[in-house]
Design an enzyme around this catalytic site. Structure first.
Site, short mmCIF file in Angstrom:
data_model
loop_
_atom_site.label_atom_id
_atom_site.label_comp_id
_atom_site.label_asym_id
_atom_site.label_seq_id
_atom_site.Cartn_x
_atom_site.Cartn_y
_atom_site.Cartn_z
N TYR A 146 34.43 70.80 -3.78
CA TYR A 146 35.65 70.11 -3.36
C TYR A 146 36.77 70.33 -4.38
CZ TYR A 146 38.58 66.30 -1.56
OH TYR A 146 39.61 65.57 -1.03
N GLU A 148 37.11 72.46 -7.03
CA GLU A 148 37.52 73.85 -7.25
C GLU A 148 38.05 74.47 -5.95
OE1 GLU A 148 38.09 74.78 -10.08
OE2 GLU A 148 36.43 74.63 -11.50
N ASN A 175 43.45 58.23 -4.10
CA ASN A 175 42.63 57.44 -3.16
C ASN A 175 43.48 56.66 -2.15
OD1 ASN A 175 41.20 57.87 -5.74
ND2 ASN A 175 39.51 56.91 -4.64
N ARG A 187 32.73 55.67 0.79
CA ARG A 187 33.92 55.37 -0.03
C ARG A 187 33.85 53.90 -0.45
NH1 ARG A 187 37.24 59.90 0.44
NH2 ARG A 187 38.06 59.11 -1.53
N VAL A 188 34.41 53.64 -1.60
CA VAL A 188 34.24 52.31 -2.16
C VAL A 188 34.88 51.22 -1.29
CG1 VAL A 188 36.25 52.40 -3.73
CG2 VAL A 188 34.25 51.05 -4.32
N VAL A 189 36.06 51.48 -0.74
CA VAL A 189 36.74 50.42 0.02
C VAL A 189 35.95 50.08 1.29
CG1 VAL A 189 38.83 49.79 1.30
CG2 VAL A 189 39.03 50.96 -0.89
N SER A 190 35.53 51.11 2.04
CA SER A 190 34.77 50.84 3.27
C SER A 190 33.41 50.23 2.94
CB SER A 190 34.63 52.11 4.12
OG SER A 190 34.36 53.22 3.30
N ASN A 191 32.74 50.75 1.90
CA ASN A 191 31.44 50.17 1.51
C ASN A 191 31.57 48.68 1.20
OD1 ASN A 191 30.05 52.55 1.69
ND2 ASN A 191 29.35 52.58 -0.43
N PHE A 192 32.51 48.35 0.31
CA PHE A 192 32.62 46.95 -0.13
C PHE A 192 32.99 46.04 1.04
CE2 PHE A 192 33.68 47.56 -4.99
CZ PHE A 192 32.47 48.22 -5.15
P1 NAD Z 1 38.45 62.92 6.97
O1 NAD Z 1 37.08 63.43 6.66
O2 NAD Z 1 38.56 61.65 7.72
O3 NAD Z 1 39.30 64.02 7.73
C1 NAD Z 1 39.12 65.39 7.58
C2 NAD Z 1 39.12 66.01 8.97
O4 NAD Z 1 38.97 67.43 8.85
C3 NAD Z 1 37.98 65.51 9.85
O5 NAD Z 1 38.48 65.13 11.10
C4 NAD Z 1 37.06 66.72 9.94
O6 NAD Z 1 36.30 66.74 11.13
C5 NAD Z 1 38.04 67.86 9.82
N1 NAD Z 1 37.43 69.11 9.35
C6 NAD Z 1 36.58 69.29 8.31
N2 NAD Z 1 36.26 70.58 8.17
C7 NAD Z 1 36.94 71.25 9.15
C8 NAD Z 1 37.02 72.61 9.54
N3 NAD Z 1 36.34 73.56 8.89
N4 NAD Z 1 37.81 72.93 10.60
C9 NAD Z 1 38.50 71.97 11.28
N5 NAD Z 1 38.45 70.67 10.96
C10 NAD Z 1 37.68 70.31 9.91
O7 NAD Z 1 39.21 62.82 5.58
P2 NAD Z 1 40.64 62.21 5.22
O8 NAD Z 1 40.41 61.12 4.26
O9 NAD Z 1 41.45 61.98 6.42
O10 NAD Z 1 41.26 63.44 4.40
C11 NAD Z 1 42.20 64.34 4.97
C12 NAD Z 1 42.64 65.33 3.92
O11 NAD Z 1 43.26 64.63 2.83
C13 NAD Z 1 41.50 66.14 3.33
O12 NAD Z 1 41.95 67.47 3.12
C14 NAD Z 1 41.24 65.48 2.01
O13 NAD Z 1 40.72 66.38 1.08
C15 NAD Z 1 42.62 64.98 1.62
N6 NAD Z 1 42.54 63.82 0.72
C16 NAD Z 1 42.18 62.60 1.16
C17 NAD Z 1 42.11 61.53 0.28
C18 NAD Z 1 41.73 60.14 0.71
O14 NAD Z 1 41.70 59.22 -0.11
N7 NAD Z 1 41.43 59.89 1.97
C19 NAD Z 1 42.40 61.73 -1.09
C20 NAD Z 1 42.74 63.03 -1.50
C21 NAD Z 1 42.83 64.05 -0.60
N1 UDP Z 2 31.77 53.13 -5.95
C1 UDP Z 2 31.08 51.95 -6.16
N2 UDP Z 2 30.32 51.46 -5.14
C2 UDP Z 2 30.24 52.06 -3.92
C3 UDP Z 2 30.97 53.26 -3.71
C4 UDP Z 2 31.72 53.77 -4.75
O1 UDP Z 2 31.13 51.36 -7.25
O2 UDP Z 2 29.53 51.54 -3.04
C5 UDP Z 2 32.61 53.66 -7.05
C6 UDP Z 2 32.44 55.14 -7.33
O3 UDP Z 2 31.39 55.35 -8.25
C7 UDP Z 2 33.78 55.51 -7.93
C8 UDP Z 2 34.76 54.57 -7.20
O4 UDP Z 2 33.95 53.53 -6.65
O5 UDP Z 2 33.81 55.22 -9.30
C9 UDP Z 2 35.54 55.26 -6.10
O6 UDP Z 2 34.64 55.94 -5.26
P1 UDP Z 2 35.08 56.72 -3.95
O7 UDP Z 2 33.90 57.51 -3.49
O8 UDP Z 2 35.67 55.76 -3.00
O9 UDP Z 2 36.26 57.68 -4.43
P2 UDP Z 2 36.35 58.83 -5.53
O10 UDP Z 2 35.20 58.73 -6.50
O11 UDP Z 2 36.35 60.10 -4.77
O12 UDP Z 2 37.65 58.54 -6.20
#
Ligand code: NAD
Ligand code: UDP
Ligand code: UDP
Length: 318
Positions: A146, A148, A175, A187-192
Site C-alpha cells: 500500500y 510503496e 484518516n 478501521r479503528v472508528v468502525s471497530n470501536f
Molecule cells: P474503499 O475500500 O471503501 O474504496 C475503494 C474502492 O476501490 C472500493 O469500492 C473498491 O471496490 C475499489 N477498488 C479496489 N481495487 C480496484 C480495482 N483494481 N479496480 C476498480 N476498483 C477497485 O476505501 P476508501 O476509504 O473509500 O478509499 C478511497 C481511496 O482513498 C483509496 O485510494 C485510499 O487509498 C484513499 N485513502 C483513504 C483514506 C481513508 O481514511 N479512508 C485515507 C488515505 C487514503
Molecule cells: N486500532 C485499535 N483498535 C482497533 C483497530 C485499530 O487500537 O480495533 C489502532 C491501530 O493499531 C492504529 C489506529 O487504531 O494505531 C488506527 O488504525 P486504522 O486501521 O483505523 O488506521 P491506520 O493505522 O491505517 O491509520
C-alpha cells in the site's frame, strides 16, 4: 456552469460514493468505475435511477476507454485488512491502475486527481508532517504494498505532469471516517463504534497512546472538489486531514460516552509497522484551497454512530 462528465474510480467505496453524490448534486454527470473488491453496491444503490449516473464494473489494472472531462482516481483497498488480503493485487491496483488512468487522462488531456495517502510518510520522524517530508517507509514490510504502491503512483503522476504536461492533483489523505465505512475492514472508528453499540469489549491495540487525526467525510470530499477547481499549476501534493491529534484511548472514551455504552477496554498486540503518531500540517491546503475541516470529532462521530446503529438494526430485523 457547463455540465461535466466525471469519472470516479473506486466510486462504489466509502469516499468514492460520497464523491459521486456531491458531483451529481453539483450538476455533473458521473461515471463510476469499481470492481467491488471492497466497495459495495449498497453505497450507490440510491443512484441507480439517476439518469446522470452510470456504473461500470471494471478493474483499473486493465485499460479503460471512456470519454470524460475529469478523472478522480480512488480505486484501491484502503484498510490494512483488505489491502493485505492480496498484496500483489494491491500494488497492481496502485501502479497499473495509475498508469491506465494517467494514460486515459493523457489521451483526453483532462485533469486527474489522485487519492494518495498519509501512509507515504510511513512511520514519520517529522511531526506534524508537511508535504516536503520524504517519509520513513519500510519497502519490504506487510504495509509496503500500500505505502510503496501509493508512493510509486505519486512518482507516475509527477512524471506524467513533467513529461507530457498533464494536469495532476495529488492529495495525501489522512484518516477519514463517516457513514459507509465498511463494518468489517478493521478501521479503528468502525471497530470501536460497532463494539460499543453491541456492548462488546473495545480492542485497544498496543497501549492506546498512538495518535491519529480523524477527518469527517463531508469535509474531505469538499476538499477534493476544491482541489479539482484549482488552476493547472496547483498539482500538490497537498495534505488533506483534520489537524487535531487524538489518541486511541481518547477516541474509545468519546465513543463510549456518545453511545452510552457499558463496553470495557481490552488491550491487544500492536500490529507490525503501526505508526505511533500521525498529524497533518494543512497549511498548504488552507492557502491553496481556502479549506479546513469544520466538523468536530463529536459531531462526525454522532453521525457515524447513527449510521452504524441503523445498519445493525436492519441486520437484526432480517
Ligand atoms: P474503499 O475500500 O471503501 O474504496 C475503494 C474502492 O476501490 C472500493 O469500492 C473498491 O471496490 C475499489 N477498488 C479496489 N481495487 C480496484 C480495482 N483494481 N479496480 C476498480 N476498483 C477497485 O476505501 P476508501 O476509504 O473509500 O478509499 C478511497 C481511496 O482513498 C483509496 O485510494 C485510499 O487509498 C484513499 N485513502 C483513504 C483514506 C481513508 O481514511 N479512508 C485515507 C488515505 C487514503
Ligand atoms: N486500532 C485499535 N483498535 C482497533 C483497530 C485499530 O487500537 O480495533 C489502532 C491501530 O493499531 C492504529 C489506529 O487504531 O494505531 C488506527 O488504525 P486504522 O486501521 O483505523 O488506521 P491506520 O493505522 O491505517 O491509520
Ligand atoms: N490507456 C487507457 N485508456 C486510454 C488510454 C490509455 O487505459 O484511453 C492505458 C493504456 O493501456 C496504456 C496506459 O494507459 O497502457 C498508459 O498510456 P500511455 O499513453 O501513457 O502509454 P503507452 O500507451 O504509450 O504505453
Amino acid at each position: 456552469m457547463k455540465m461535466k462528465r466525471v469519472l470516479v474510480t473506486g466510486g462504489g467505496g466509502f469516499l468514492g460514493s460520497h464523491l459521486c453524490d456531491q458531483l451529481l448534486e453539483r450538476g455533473n454527470e458521473v461515471i463510476c468505475v469499481d470492481n467491488f473488491f471492497t466497495g459495495s453496491k449498497r453505497n450507490i444503490r440510491h443512484l441507480h435511477n439517476n439518469e446522470y449516473f452510470e456504473l461500470i464494473r471494471h478493474d483499473v489494472t486493465f485499460p479503460l476507454f471512456v470519454e470524460v472531462d475529469e478523472i478522480y482516481n480512488l480505486a484501491c483497498p484502503a484498510s490494512p485488512v483488505h489491502y493485505q488480503y492480496d498484496p500483489i493485487q494491491t500494488t497492481k491496483t496502485n501502479v497499473h491502475g495509475a498508469i491506465n488512468m494517467l494514460g486515459l487522462a493523457k489521451r483526453l488531456n483532462v485533469p486527474i486527481f489522485q487519492a494518495s495517502t498519509s501512509e507515504v510518510y510511513g512511520d514519520p520522524d517529522v511531526h506534524p508532517q508537511t508535504e516536503d517530508y520524504w517519509g520513513n517507509v519500510n519497502p519490504i514490510g506487510i504495509r509496503s504494498c500500500y505505502d510503496e504502491g501509493k508512493r510509486c503512483a505519486e512518482t507516475l503522476f509527477f512524471d506524467y505532469q513533467r513529461q507530457v504536461d498533464l494536469s495532476v492533483k495529488v492529495a495525501r489523505i489522512f484518516n477519514t471516517y463517516g457513514p459507509r465505512m465498511q463494518p468489517d475492514d478493521g478501521r479503528v472508528v468502525s471497530n470501536f463504534i460497532l463494539q460499543a453499540l453491541k456492548g462488546e469489549e473495545i480492542t485497544i491495540f498496543g497501549d492506546g497512546e498512538q495518535t491519529r487525526s480523524f477527518c469527517y467525510v463531508d469535509d474531505m470530499v469538499d476538499a477534493f472538489l476544491r482541489f479539482m477547481e484549482t488552476p493547472r499549476q496547483v498539482t500538490g501534493p497537498i495534505n488533506l486531514g483534520n489537524p487535531v491529534e487524538t489518541s486511541m484511548l481518547e477516541l474509545a472514551a468519546t465513543i463510549i460516552e456518545l453511545t452510552n455504552s457499558k463496553s470495557k477496554l481490552v488491550k491487544r498486540p500492536l500490529p507490525e509497522d503501526d505508526p505511533r503518531k500521525r498529524l497533518p500540517d494543512i497549511t498548504r491546503a488552507k492557502e491553496t484551497l481556502a479549506w479546513e475541516p469544520t466538523t468536530t470529532l463529536r459531531e462526525g462521530l454522532l453521525k457515524t454512530i447513527r449510521y452504524f446503529d441503523a445498519a445493525l438494526r436492519r441486520a437484526e430485523a432480517r
